[in-house]
Design a protein around this motif. Structure first.
Motif, PDB file in Angstrom:
ATOM      1  N   LEU A  42       0.831  -1.208   0.000  1.00 42.44           N
ATOM      2  CA  LEU A  42       0.000   0.000   0.000  1.00 42.44           C
ATOM      3  C   LEU A  42       0.864   1.255   0.000  1.00 42.44           C
ATOM      4  N   GLU A  43       0.223   2.410  -0.176  1.00 40.97           N
ATOM      5  CA  GLU A  43       0.892   3.701  -0.036  1.00 40.97           C
ATOM      6  C   GLU A  43       1.589   3.732   1.324  1.00 40.97           C
ATOM      7  N   GLY A  44       2.810   4.240   1.346  1.00 34.68           N
ATOM      8  CA  GLY A  44       3.514   4.404   2.618  1.00 34.68           C
ATOM      9  C   GLY A  44       4.093   3.122   3.189  1.00 34.68           C
ATOM     10  N   GLY A  89       6.708   1.645   2.343  1.00 31.82           N
ATOM     11  CA  GLY A  89       8.174   1.738   2.449  1.00 31.82           C
ATOM     12  C   GLY A  89       8.899   1.133   1.263  1.00 31.82           C
ATOM     13  N   LYS A  90       8.214   1.010   0.132  1.00 31.88           N
ATOM     14  CA  LYS A  90       8.831   0.373  -1.045  1.00 31.88           C
ATOM     15  C   LYS A  90      10.068   1.149  -1.515  1.00 31.88           C
ATOM     16  N   SER A  91       9.899   2.464  -1.720  1.00 30.68           N
ATOM     17  CA  SER A  91      11.041   3.256  -2.227  1.00 30.68           C
ATOM     18  C   SER A  91      12.200   3.215  -1.235  1.00 30.68           C
ATOM     19  N   THR A  92      11.886   3.323   0.052  1.00 35.27           N
ATOM     20  CA  THR A  92      12.915   3.284   1.100  1.00 35.27           C
ATOM     21  C   THR A  92      13.702   1.982   0.999  1.00 35.27           C
ATOM     22  N   GLN A  93      13.010   0.869   0.849  1.00 37.79           N
ATOM     23  CA  GLN A  93      13.671  -0.440   0.831  1.00 37.79           C
ATOM     24  C   GLN A  93      14.441  -0.689  -0.457  1.00 37.79           C
ATOM     25  N   ASP A 119       9.513  -0.696  -8.392  1.00 37.14           N
ATOM     26  CA  ASP A 119       8.583  -0.165  -7.396  1.00 37.14           C
ATOM     27  C   ASP A 119       7.186  -0.286  -8.002  1.00 37.14           C
ATOM     28  N   ARG A 120       6.515  -1.387  -7.705  1.00 33.83           N
ATOM     29  CA  ARG A 120       5.208  -1.783  -8.230  1.00 33.83           C
ATOM     30  C   ARG A 120       5.350  -2.423  -9.613  1.00 33.83           C
ATOM     31  N   TYR A 121       4.404  -3.344  -9.903  1.00 37.78           N
ATOM     32  CA  TYR A 121       4.356  -4.014 -11.215  1.00 37.78           C
ATOM     33  C   TYR A 121       2.954  -4.594 -11.378  1.00 37.78           C
ATOM     34  N   SER A 139       0.199  -4.682  -8.662  1.00 39.96           N
ATOM     35  CA  SER A 139      -0.505  -3.453  -8.262  1.00 39.96           C
ATOM     36  C   SER A 139      -1.820  -3.349  -9.019  1.00 39.96           C
ATOM     37  N   SER A 140      -1.817  -3.739 -10.298  1.00 32.99           N
ATOM     38  CA  SER A 140      -3.071  -3.676 -11.064  1.00 32.99           C
ATOM     39  C   SER A 140      -4.069  -4.712 -10.551  1.00 32.99           C
ATOM     40  N   LEU A 141      -3.556  -5.890 -10.175  1.00 28.05           N
ATOM     41  CA  LEU A 141      -4.464  -6.911  -9.637  1.00 28.05           C
ATOM     42  C   LEU A 141      -5.068  -6.410  -8.325  1.00 28.05           C
ATOM     43  N   TYR A 183      -5.177  -3.138  -7.017  1.00 30.80           N
ATOM     44  CA  TYR A 183      -5.934  -1.865  -7.029  1.00 30.80           C
ATOM     45  C   TYR A 183      -7.113  -1.901  -8.007  1.00 30.80           C
ATOM     46  N   GLN A 184      -6.850  -2.350  -9.265  1.00 24.54           N
ATOM     47  CA  GLN A 184      -7.930  -2.279 -10.248  1.00 24.54           C
ATOM     48  C   GLN A 184      -8.918  -3.436 -10.094  1.00 24.54           C
ATOM     49  N   SER A 185      -8.445  -4.604  -9.640  1.00 24.12           N
ATOM     50  CA  SER A 185      -9.406  -5.692  -9.456  1.00 24.12           C
ATOM     51  C   SER A 185      -9.994  -5.670  -8.043  1.00 24.12           C
ATOM     52  N   ASP A 205       1.697  13.904   5.438  1.00 23.21           N
ATOM     53  CA  ASP A 205       2.351  15.219   5.313  1.00 23.21           C
ATOM     54  C   ASP A 205       2.488  15.689   3.870  1.00 23.21           C
ATOM     55  N   ARG A 206       2.101  14.857   2.912  1.00 22.81           N
ATOM     56  CA  ARG A 206       2.221  15.296   1.517  1.00 22.81           C
ATOM     57  C   ARG A 206       0.824  15.371   0.886  1.00 22.81           C
ATOM     58  N   THR A 207       0.739  16.077  -0.257  1.00 19.98           N
ATOM     59  CA  THR A 207      -0.563  16.236  -0.920  1.00 19.98           C
ATOM     60  C   THR A 207      -0.975  14.900  -1.535  1.00 19.98           C
TER      61      THR A 207
HETATM   62  N1  T5A Z   1      -1.410   2.071  -8.826  1.00 21.69           N
HETATM   63  C1  T5A Z   1      -0.166   1.773  -9.302  1.00 21.69           C
HETATM   64  C2  T5A Z   1      -2.539   1.406  -9.293  1.00 21.69           C
HETATM   65  O1  T5A Z   1      -3.675   1.722  -8.889  1.00 21.69           O
HETATM   66  N2  T5A Z   1      -2.381   0.409 -10.209  1.00 21.69           N
HETATM   67  C3  T5A Z   1      -1.169   0.067 -10.729  1.00 21.69           C
HETATM   68  O2  T5A Z   1      -1.076  -0.843 -11.584  1.00 21.69           O
HETATM   69  C4  T5A Z   1      -0.008   0.783 -10.253  1.00 21.69           C
HETATM   70  C5  T5A Z   1       1.354   0.462 -10.778  1.00 21.69           C
HETATM   71  C6  T5A Z   1       1.208   5.218  -7.553  1.00 21.69           C
HETATM   72  C7  T5A Z   1      -0.270   5.009  -7.301  1.00 21.69           C
HETATM   73  O3  T5A Z   1      -0.845   4.290  -8.372  1.00 21.69           O
HETATM   74  C8  T5A Z   1      -1.562   3.171  -7.865  1.00 21.69           C
HETATM   75  C9  T5A Z   1      -0.966   2.872  -6.524  1.00 21.69           C
HETATM   76  C10 T5A Z   1      -0.530   4.228  -6.024  1.00 21.69           C
HETATM   77  O4  T5A Z   1      -1.634   4.819  -5.361  1.00 21.69           O
HETATM   78  P1  T5A Z   1       2.999   6.483  -6.137  1.00 21.69           P
HETATM   79  O5  T5A Z   1       3.128   7.909  -5.795  1.00 21.69           O
HETATM   80  O6  T5A Z   1       4.038   5.875  -7.023  1.00 21.69           O
HETATM   81  O7  T5A Z   1       1.592   6.294  -6.782  1.00 21.69           O
HETATM   82  O8  T5A Z   1       2.733   5.734  -4.782  1.00 21.69           O
HETATM   83  P2  T5A Z   1       3.433   4.587  -4.015  1.00 21.69           P
HETATM   84  O9  T5A Z   1       4.045   3.615  -4.960  1.00 21.69           O
HETATM   85  O10 T5A Z   1       2.449   3.996  -3.096  1.00 21.69           O
HETATM   86  O11 T5A Z   1       4.600   5.325  -3.235  1.00 21.69           O
HETATM   87  P3  T5A Z   1       4.646   5.799  -1.730  1.00 21.69           P
HETATM   88  O12 T5A Z   1       5.762   6.782  -1.639  1.00 21.69           O
HETATM   89  O13 T5A Z   1       3.311   6.203  -1.264  1.00 21.69           O
HETATM   90  O14 T5A Z   1       4.980   4.533  -0.899  1.00 21.69           O
HETATM   91  P4  T5A Z   1       6.295   3.761  -0.597  1.00 21.69           P
HETATM   92  O15 T5A Z   1       7.316   3.910  -1.675  1.00 21.69           O
HETATM   93  O16 T5A Z   1       5.868   2.391  -0.281  1.00 21.69           O
HETATM   94  O17 T5A Z   1       6.832   4.439   0.740  1.00 21.69           O
HETATM   95  P5  T5A Z   1       8.144   5.293   1.022  1.00 21.69           P
HETATM   96  O18 T5A Z   1       9.333   4.435   1.064  1.00 21.69           O
HETATM   97  O19 T5A Z   1       8.128   6.464   0.107  1.00 21.69           O
HETATM   98  O20 T5A Z   1       7.807   5.750   2.520  1.00 21.69           O
HETATM   99  C11 T5A Z   1       6.691   6.578   2.820  1.00 21.69           C
HETATM  100  C12 T5A Z   1       6.949   7.302   4.155  1.00 21.69           C
HETATM  101  O21 T5A Z   1       7.034   6.340   5.203  1.00 21.69           O
HETATM  102  C13 T5A Z   1       8.316   6.399   5.837  1.00 21.69           C
HETATM  103  C14 T5A Z   1       9.235   7.104   4.839  1.00 21.69           C
HETATM  104  O22 T5A Z   1      10.303   7.755   5.498  1.00 21.69           O
HETATM  105  C15 T5A Z   1       8.281   8.067   4.163  1.00 21.69           C
HETATM  106  O23 T5A Z   1       8.112   9.210   4.959  1.00 21.69           O
HETATM  107  N3  T5A Z   1       8.736   5.013   6.125  1.00 21.69           N
HETATM  108  C16 T5A Z   1       8.672   4.460   7.342  1.00 21.69           C
HETATM  109  N4  T5A Z   1       8.255   4.935   8.523  1.00 21.69           N
HETATM  110  C17 T5A Z   1       8.305   4.076   9.582  1.00 21.69           C
HETATM  111  N5  T5A Z   1       8.760   2.775   9.480  1.00 21.69           N
HETATM  112  C18 T5A Z   1       9.179   2.275   8.312  1.00 21.69           C
HETATM  113  N6  T5A Z   1       9.613   0.996   8.228  1.00 21.69           N
HETATM  114  C19 T5A Z   1       9.140   3.129   7.166  1.00 21.69           C
HETATM  115  N7  T5A Z   1       9.465   2.948   5.857  1.00 21.69           N
HETATM  116  C20 T5A Z   1       9.207   4.097   5.232  1.00 21.69           C
END
Ligand code: T5A
Length: 211
Positions: free
Chosen positions: A12-14, A16-20, A96-98, A101-103, A105-107, A149-151
């Protein structure tokens, strides 16, 4: 032909995918492996244009079928222009997602038929499935709290109910694709999460006999 490993990160959003992914990229580099990082939607010129449309909060009236097809289209472009060539050059691909994610979110989230989303995406990716998929498992409320904290973009601003359906969807997918999935508790400290992921990757490297 040389072939690198294809590793995807889901959750899900948040979660930690990008962090990892940054930590995994460093770990692989320390072992002498070159990798590229991709993100979805986007990662190519066409994909980034589609990303803008898909995440723009103004596009509330987008039809769910169009949404699903745009995600698949962005993925098709990424696979043919970036992922496939990198793997053929022996690089690792960290995405970061593949397709999952479609299965999820969209399904599961939108309610579109799973078999149709799967078929259309398998065609889009020319059956290029990941070698391993990490599901960073985190409750929907906690994930959204981390992002407060972000839009919020168009998908992030969906209801908690929607995000919970996606969360349940991922759990079902992890059961369905047990061999490919590694479920990681994403609630812990990022360093602990990273240790678990790296352990799994090292196991994969040993069994895949990557040199
Ligand atoms: N989507 C995407 C679909 O509906 N269908 C699809 O087929 C695809 C591919 C993409 C959106 O599109 C949707 C899903 C999404 O809603 P995006 O902006 O690329 O949008 O969103 P995300 O991929 O979800 O990216 P996020 O940044 O929201 O999430 P991350 O990468 O999982 O999280 P990250 O690493 O940026 O961390 C978020 C925050 O949490 C903290 C970090 O410091 C950061 O502040 N954090 C932690 N805090 C505490 N403990 C931990 N272990 C932490 N790890 C990170």
């Amino acid at each position: 032909m040389k072939k690198g490993l294809f590793i995807t990160f889901e959750g899900l959003e948040g979660a930690g995918k990008s962090t990892q992914i940054k930590k995994v990229e460093k770990h692989l580099a320390s072992k002498g492996f070159a990798s590229i990082v991709t993100r979805e939607p986007g990662g190519t010129f066409i994909g980034d244009e589609l990303r803008d449309i898909l995440l723009d909060i103004e596009n509330k009236d987008i039809d769910y079928k169009v949404e699903a097809l745009f995600y698949a289209a962005s993925r098709a472009q990424l696979v043919s222009k970036v992922i496939k060539p990198a793997l053929q050059n022996g690089k690792f691909v960290l995405s970061d997602r593949y397709i999952d994610s479609s299965l999820a979110y969209q399904s599961y989230g939108r309610g579109l038929p799973l078999d149709l989303i799967l078929e259309c995406n398998k065609w889009a990716i020319s059956d290029m499935m990941p070698d391993i998929t990490f599901l960073l498992r985190l409750g929907a409320e906690e994930g959204l709290r981390r992002c407060q904290d972000r839009t919020a973009d168009r998908i992030e601003s969906e209801s908690l109910d929607f995000h919970q359906r996606v969360e349940n969807g991922y759990d079902e997918l992890a059961q369905m694709y047990k061999d490919r999935y590694r479920v990681i508790d994403a609630k812990s400290d990022p360093e602990i999460v990273s240790q678990k992921i790296i352990e799994e990757i090292d196991k994969l490297l040993a069994t895949a006999k990557v040199k």
